[in-house]
Every structure is written in C-alpha cells, then in structure tokens.
Design an enzyme around this catalytic site. Structure first.
Site, PDB file in Angstrom:
ATOM      1  N   ARG A  79      18.947  12.518   0.683  1.00 43.65           N
ATOM      2  CA  ARG A  79      20.390  12.670   0.883  1.00 43.65           C
ATOM      3  C   ARG A  79      21.058  13.245  -0.362  1.00 43.65           C
ATOM      4  NH1 ARG A  79      21.683   6.579   1.967  1.00 43.65           N
ATOM      5  NH2 ARG A  79      20.544   6.677  -0.002  1.00 43.65           N
ATOM      6  N   HIS A 216      -2.793   2.561  -2.088  1.00 43.10           N
ATOM      7  CA  HIS A 216      -3.348   3.339  -3.205  1.00 43.10           C
ATOM      8  C   HIS A 216      -4.370   2.532  -4.006  1.00 43.10           C
ATOM      9  CE1 HIS A 216      -0.057   1.181  -5.178  1.00 43.10           C
ATOM     10  NE2 HIS A 216      -0.839   1.201  -6.224  1.00 43.10           N
ATOM     11  N   LYS A 220      -8.669   3.397  -6.156  1.00 45.41           N
ATOM     12  CA  LYS A 220      -9.165   3.187  -7.520  1.00 45.41           C
ATOM     13  C   LYS A 220     -10.688   3.295  -7.487  1.00 45.41           C
ATOM     14  CE  LYS A 220      -5.414   0.111  -8.853  1.00 45.41           C
ATOM     15  NZ  LYS A 220      -4.726   0.899  -9.863  1.00 45.41           N
ATOM     16  N   GLU A 254      -0.849 -10.450 -12.716  1.00 47.90           N
ATOM     17  CA  GLU A 254       0.021  -9.516 -13.439  1.00 47.90           C
ATOM     18  C   GLU A 254       0.773 -10.267 -14.517  1.00 47.90           C
ATOM     19  OE1 GLU A 254       2.447  -6.634 -11.053  1.00 47.90           O
ATOM     20  OE2 GLU A 254       1.928  -8.052  -9.486  1.00 47.90           O
ATOM     21  N   ASP A 273       3.531  -8.712  -0.471  1.00 45.37           N
ATOM     22  CA  ASP A 273       3.396  -7.692  -1.500  1.00 45.37           C
ATOM     23  C   ASP A 273       1.940  -7.443  -1.875  1.00 45.37           C
ATOM     24  OD1 ASP A 273       4.473  -5.873  -3.448  1.00 45.37           O
ATOM     25  OD2 ASP A 273       3.923  -7.324  -4.989  1.00 45.37           O
ATOM     26  N   HIS A 278      -3.583  -5.209  -0.504  1.00 38.68           N
ATOM     27  CA  HIS A 278      -4.646  -5.107  -1.515  1.00 38.68           C
ATOM     28  C   HIS A 278      -5.702  -6.214  -1.400  1.00 38.68           C
ATOM     29  CE1 HIS A 278      -1.705  -2.465  -3.008  1.00 38.68           C
ATOM     30  NE2 HIS A 278      -1.097  -3.270  -3.839  1.00 38.68           N
ATOM     31  N   LYS A 383      -2.985  -9.369 -17.329  1.00 38.11           N
ATOM     32  CA  LYS A 383      -3.126  -8.456 -16.185  1.00 38.11           C
ATOM     33  C   LYS A 383      -4.629  -8.284 -15.965  1.00 38.11           C
ATOM     34  CE  LYS A 383      -1.774  -3.831 -14.613  1.00 38.11           C
ATOM     35  NZ  LYS A 383      -1.652  -4.156 -13.200  1.00 38.11           N
TER      36      LYS A 383
HETATM   37  P1  NDP Z   1      13.427   4.249  -3.766  1.00 38.40           P
HETATM   38  O1  NDP Z   1      14.128   2.961  -3.625  1.00 38.40           O
HETATM   39  O2  NDP Z   1      13.458   4.931  -5.101  1.00 38.40           O
HETATM   40  O3  NDP Z   1      13.940   5.181  -2.615  1.00 38.40           O
HETATM   41  C1  NDP Z   1      13.492   6.509  -2.381  1.00 38.40           C
HETATM   42  C2  NDP Z   1      14.624   7.347  -1.853  1.00 38.40           C
HETATM   43  O4  NDP Z   1      15.004   6.870  -0.581  1.00 38.40           O
HETATM   44  C3  NDP Z   1      15.875   7.245  -2.701  1.00 38.40           C
HETATM   45  O5  NDP Z   1      15.855   8.153  -3.758  1.00 38.40           O
HETATM   46  C4  NDP Z   1      16.948   7.551  -1.712  1.00 38.40           C
HETATM   47  O6  NDP Z   1      17.088   8.953  -1.608  1.00 38.40           O
HETATM   48  C5  NDP Z   1      16.402   7.023  -0.429  1.00 38.40           C
HETATM   49  N1  NDP Z   1      17.001   5.708  -0.155  1.00 38.40           N
HETATM   50  C6  NDP Z   1      16.909   4.596  -0.889  1.00 38.40           C
HETATM   51  N2  NDP Z   1      17.572   3.575  -0.311  1.00 38.40           N
HETATM   52  C7  NDP Z   1      18.116   4.056   0.793  1.00 38.40           C
HETATM   53  C8  NDP Z   1      18.895   3.491   1.808  1.00 38.40           C
HETATM   54  N3  NDP Z   1      19.269   2.222   1.794  1.00 38.40           N
HETATM   55  N4  NDP Z   1      19.263   4.257   2.825  1.00 38.40           N
HETATM   56  C9  NDP Z   1      18.887   5.537   2.866  1.00 38.40           C
HETATM   57  N5  NDP Z   1      18.131   6.124   1.910  1.00 38.40           N
HETATM   58  C10 NDP Z   1      17.744   5.401   0.895  1.00 38.40           C
HETATM   59  O7  NDP Z   1      11.924   3.981  -3.307  1.00 38.40           O
HETATM   60  P2  NDP Z   1      10.573   4.322  -4.056  1.00 38.40           P
HETATM   61  O8  NDP Z   1      10.553   5.757  -4.395  1.00 38.40           O
HETATM   62  O9  NDP Z   1      10.350   3.336  -5.133  1.00 38.40           O
HETATM   63  O10 NDP Z   1       9.498   3.983  -2.922  1.00 38.40           O
HETATM   64  C11 NDP Z   1       9.387   4.736  -1.735  1.00 38.40           C
HETATM   65  C12 NDP Z   1       8.433   4.009  -0.802  1.00 38.40           C
HETATM   66  O11 NDP Z   1       7.178   3.860  -1.438  1.00 38.40           O
HETATM   67  C13 NDP Z   1       8.902   2.601  -0.436  1.00 38.40           C
HETATM   68  O12 NDP Z   1       8.551   2.356   0.898  1.00 38.40           O
HETATM   69  C14 NDP Z   1       8.075   1.691  -1.349  1.00 38.40           C
HETATM   70  O13 NDP Z   1       7.823   0.446  -0.743  1.00 38.40           O
HETATM   71  C15 NDP Z   1       6.790   2.485  -1.478  1.00 38.40           C
HETATM   72  N6  NDP Z   1       6.105   2.238  -2.725  1.00 38.40           N
HETATM   73  C16 NDP Z   1       6.690   2.523  -3.926  1.00 38.40           C
HETATM   74  C17 NDP Z   1       6.011   2.321  -5.109  1.00 38.40           C
HETATM   75  C18 NDP Z   1       6.617   2.679  -6.424  1.00 38.40           C
HETATM   76  O14 NDP Z   1       5.916   2.612  -7.444  1.00 38.40           O
HETATM   77  N7  NDP Z   1       7.890   3.066  -6.486  1.00 38.40           N
HETATM   78  C19 NDP Z   1       4.622   1.781  -5.105  1.00 38.40           C
HETATM   79  C20 NDP Z   1       4.093   1.526  -3.779  1.00 38.40           C
HETATM   80  C21 NDP Z   1       4.817   1.757  -2.654  1.00 38.40           C
HETATM   81  P3  NDP Z   1      18.481   9.646  -1.251  1.00 38.40           P
HETATM   82  O15 NDP Z   1      19.577   8.751  -1.706  1.00 38.40           O
HETATM   83  O16 NDP Z   1      18.435  10.941  -1.974  1.00 38.40           O
HETATM   84  O17 NDP Z   1      18.423   9.799   0.214  1.00 38.40           O
END
Ligand code: NDP
Length: 527
Positions: A79, A216, A220, A254, A273, A278, A383
């Site tokens: 967005r 992921h 590993k 952790e 989680d 895992h 960890k």
């Molecule tokens: P974020 O919370 O950073 O969200 C990713 C993007 O989604 C945001 O930049 C935003 O983009 C959009 N977003 C966030 N919240 C909302 C909302 N309430 N409504 C609509 N759009 C929203 O997530 P991550 O990048 O951390 O993670 C993405 C996925 O990967 C998740 O499902 C998470 O569980 C999974 N994950 C993440 C890990 C990590 O290390 N971060 C590790 C393992 C899994 P915009 O506003 O531009 O639309």
C-alpha cells in the site's frame, strides 16, 4: 612379495579413485544442478521487515553467486507509495544497515527491482499488477513464469491469494510452460479450523503443487543433514529405535525476548510460534522412517506418518506432559532485562506462554514408549538448537564392584545452533591401575574441511521455489495433523484462565521454570 606389494598399492589406488571424486565435485554443483527457470518474483508486502531484512538480501546474494534465473525480475507490491527508485534505495539502505556484504555489484542488481502500489482487497489493483507484469516481462522470454511471495500479515493471505486468482495470475500454461506458484509464510493458520479455511481459499485458485508453505527452519543445512546423517550412514540406523534409545530431546532456546513483535506474539505464544512448525518438523525428521527415494512427496509422506502416530495429549492430565512458562525479569549477558509483561505492547496481565516443554510419544513399532521432550523458550540462558539422542545404559555393568551399577550412557547430539556439529559421548578408561571411567566426546563440525559457499535458509527456499522443489515446504495434510495434535492443548490452556494455573514464571537468563525438574528423571537443556 613384490607382487603382493603391487597388489596392495593397487588397492590403495582403487580406494583413492573411489574416494576422491566427492572432493572434486565443484562447490557450485552442490549449490545448484542447473539454472532455475526464468521468472518474475512478485513480493506482496514489499515495504515490510521480511522483504528488507531477509528476502532482498538473499536475492542479492544469489545474484552475486550467479544463481539467479536469467532473465529474472522482482516486483515489490504494497500500500505504501514508492517509485521503483525509492524501493531500490530502501532495499540498499537496509542491506547497508544489516551489513549485507559486498555492495559493489548493487548497481547491476538494482534494475531488477520494481515497485507497484496495491490495495490488498481491491481487484482493480491486481488488474493493474497484471498489466505491470505484462509490461515488465514483454520481450524478456520469461514464459509467463510467476512466483507470488506473500510477505504480509497472515490475516491478508486469504484475500490476497483470491485476488491473484481472480485476475487469472494463478493460471498455468497447458504444456508445462508458464507456471505460477504462491509462497505462504508462517504461521499457516492459528488452529486447525483456520488452517483448513486458509487452505480452502488457496486451493480455490492454486493446486497443491503450486503452493509453497514455508518453514525456513527446514532450509538450514544442519536440519537437512539430519536425514543425511540417518539415512546415508549404515551404522546409526540399527540403533535408532526403542531398543537402544532411552529418550530424545529437541531444544530450541533463545536469549531474545519478544523484541518488537509483541503484537504478533501476544496472539501466538510459544506453541504457535515454535511448536506448530519448527519443533514438529524437527521431530518428524528425527523420528521418520526412511523414504524409498529422496524426493519431495516421499519424504513428506514419511513425515506425515509420524504426525499420524503421535499419541494425543491427555488433556485431563496436561500437567504431566506439558510445562508452560513466562519470563520474569533477569540478567542475560550481564544486562538486566524486563519481564515479558513489561515489554512494549504486552498487556500487564498477559497469559501468553513464552516457554513450553512437552513430553510427546510416537505410537509406532520403532518408538513405542520412548519419550520425546520438546522444549523451546525466549529469554533463556543461551541461544541453542539441538537434538539429543540419549541411549540406554549398558544392560549389565561388569565394573559394578568399582563403579557401582550405573555407567553413563552414550549420547549423540546433533547441534544445529550455534555450532553445526555432531557429538558422540562415550566412556573410556582413565590411565592408571584403578578402574576409573570418564566421558569423552567425538566431535564433527560441519564447517570442518569445507571452505565453499554456504546457502542461507532464505536463499535456499527462494531457489527451491524457482526450481519447483517442494521437499522443504509443508504439505497441507502435515500442517493439519500438527494443528490437530496441538489445538486441544491450545484450547485447554486458553479457556477460562486455564493458562493461569499452568503458567509458571521463570527468571530471564535461566533454563526455564523450576517445574521442569519434575519431569521424571530427565534433563532437558543438555550441553
Ligand atoms: P510486516 O508487519 O513488516 O508487514 C509487511 C507489510 O504488510 C507491511 O510493510 C505493510 O505494507 C503490510 N501490512 C502490515 N500490516 C498491515 C495491515 N494491518 N493491513 C494491511 N497491510 C499491512 O511483516 P513482516 O515483513 O515482518 O512479515 C511478513 C510475513 O512473514 C508475516 O506473515 C510474518 O508472520 C512472516 N514472517 C516474518 C518474519 C520476519 O523476520 N519478519 C520471519 C518469519 C515469518 P503496506 O503498508 O505497504 O501495505
């Protein structure tokens, strides 16, 4: 005599001939068999943490290693308003921030990155996305191959997958050309019903072979090595059963607390989680039967059989099989750290568990009666991720006059983190006239004698998606069986404050709640 000598030296040469080819395999041949198909990778949620900290750094590393498809492009969506250039700058800044290595070739990589604004629930956004893809891939010989990576909060998976399907982007070419794949991050549902519901939504437009459910952790190297260790060596497998093994322990501890992810963690807790994905995956790799072939569906079939054999949790005697905890203030690495309830975004009467240890039985011929202790928690002393195979004691001690009846049993540790290693502990005699035994260890470290490149977990999963190899991805029946096993525990603990009775406090920096000592005769965080 001379002949004999020659015979012997021929033998040695023959041995050398059979053993050297392994060493001569070029490292890159182990990384990749051949180039992946040309494709476009569409990252939905590209303004988020996962994209900048994991996905783009992994893609850049693959680019440096020349293992990306050719041609290839990345289209970030979200967005947030961004131009191609501001998306590229943002990704570069993030690489600099995380110390993502040599940026000398960034300028050659950056033109592959593009950005398109989307509203996740607005069909016209996906029409525009489809149009943008057409423009970007025109004349590029990408054969219409597409990967959609859902890097958005799980609440948006369903709608987004349906929108992609509705504009026809999930459709594949008839003769195998022009494939479309969707990658779904963890968590996959929050219980059995939501996992089934999400799957139904995905399967409205995508077939199972097009769906890549990521864990992921499985990518590993050392986790994959569990299978190599077990099934590419003849000497361990005959011992790998109830006759010789006393118990198995799988630990993932952790030192970090909930950090900046309280919003997510308050809803999830340690069971969703860590255990649903895992821990259950590592359990399956440790307990499964050998598949007839190292091939995605045969490996996944054997894992599923383990889940089908799990003894259901006795919900009326949960305390004998499950210990839950939540961290209180403490000291880690000489630094005072707050309680979970004092973390930003956490409610001050939260009942979310940050630690769990469970005793699990696999009811089949191989494992009948062998407990598997699974333990994971935040803010623990170290960890550490490892699997401990504790063998039984010798059936009779011939040294009992001097050493008593018990001799320390053998132990095999498969270390996943921090050291990727295998350690076997056994008894040996101390030098001297008196019979004194001591434990010694035989260590193998994965880094030892290997100087080639290593693939990070996200690099591996991205490559596998491009290659269409589902070996490391979860199959729906496996996901459902894991939820089926864990959901009764979650429900029991989450209703009517049941958790309050079950939830034991533990000091940050320790090894978990004192209640774990009550698990009969077993240790858990063994080093
Ligand atoms: P974020 O919370 O950073 O969200 C990713 C993007 O989604 C945001 O930049 C935003 O983009 C959009 N977003 C966030 N919240 C909302 C909302 N309430 N409504 C609509 N759009 C929203 O997530 P991550 O990048 O951390 O993670 C993405 C996925 O990967 C998740 O499902 C998470 O569980 C999974 N994950 C993440 C890990 C990590 O290390 N971060 C590790 C393992 C899994 P915009 O506003 O531009 O639309």
């Amino acid at each position: 005599m001379a002949n004999e000598k020659n015979e012997n030296s021929r033998d040695l040469n023959a041995f050398a001939e059979t053993s050297t080819p392994d060493l001569e395999i070029p490292y890159d041949a182990c990384i990749l068999e051949g180039p992946p198909d040309p494709c476009a990778l569409v990252i939905i949620g590209a303004s988020g943490d996962l994209t900048s900290r994991k996905l783009v750094p992994a893609l850049y590393n693959l680019f440096l290693r020349k293992t990306l498809p050719d041609p290839f492009l990345i289209l970030g969506c979200g967005r947030t308003e961004m131009s191609d250039q501001s998306f590229r700058d943002r990704m570069k800044d993030s690489l600099l921030e995380i110390g993502g290595g040599d940026l000398g070739q960034w300028d050659s990589f950056a033109p592959m990155l593009h950005y398109q604004k989307v509203q996740y629930d607005d069909l016209s956004s996906y029409d525009a996305l489809s149009q943008k893809l057409k423009e970007l891939t025109q004349g590029q010989e990408m054969e219409g191959n597409l990967i959609f990576y859902l890097a958005i909060p799980p609440s948006l998976y369903k709608t987004t997958a349906q929108m992609i399907g509705k504009v026809g982007l999930s459709r594949e070419g008839k003769d195998g050309g022009g494939w479309s794949r969707i990658v779904v991050e963890k968590p996959f549902g929050r219980d059995l019903n939501t996992a089934i519901e999400l799957n139904r939504a995905l399967q409205e437009f995508f077939e199972e072979r097009q769906i890549f459910r990521i864990d992921h952790y499985l990518a590993k190297e050392t986790v994959q090595n569990i299978l190599m260790f077990r099934f590419a060596n003849a000497i361990f497998e005959p011992l790998w059963n109830r006759r010789y093994i006393d118990y198995v322990n799988i630990t993932a501890s952790e030192t970090l607390g909930v950090e900046y992810r309280a919003g997510y963690y308050e809803q999830a807790g340690v069971i969703r989680d860590m255990f649903q994905n895992h821990m259950m995956q590592v359990l399956a790799l440790t307990a499964m039967e050998p598949p007839t072939l190292f091939e995605a569906d045969r490996v996944r079939e054997e894992k599923v059989k383990v889940y089908r054999s799990l003894r259901p949790f006795p919900v009326d005697a949960l305390q004998d099989h499950l210990i839950l905890g939540q961290y209180h203030p403490g000291t880690i690495d000489g630094r005072r750290v707050p309680a979970y309830r004092e973390e930003p975004g956490v409610s001050d009467d939260s009942l979310t568990p940050t630690f769990a240890m469970m005793k699990v039985f696999v009811d089949n011929w191989r494992w009948q009666g062998v407990p598997f202790y699974l333990a994971s928690g935040k803010r623990l002393a170290e960890k550490l991720t490892q699997i401990t195979i504790q063998f039984k004691q010798v059936p009779h001690s011939m040294f009992r006059q001097t050493l008593g009846d018990t001799i320390k049993a053998n132990r095999l540790v498969l270390g996943i983190y921090p050291e990727e290693k295998i350690t076997l502990t056994f008894q040996t005699k101390n030098p001297g006239a008196v019979v004194c035994l001591r434990s010694v260890t035989m260590d193998f470290n994965y880094q030892q004698s290997y100087t080639g490149p290593l693939l990070d977990a996200y690099e591996k999963v991205l490559l596998d998606c491009m290659m269409g190899d589902q070996m490391l991805f979860l199959r729906q029946d496996g996901v459902e069986l894991c939820w089926d096993f864990l959901t009764p525990i979650i429900e029991e603990c989450e209703t009517c404050g049941g958790m309050a009775d079950m939830l034991h406090p533990y000091e940050a920096g320790g090894w978990g709640p004192p209640a774990i000592e009550a698990f009969p005769n077993k240790y858990y965080m063994q080093k």
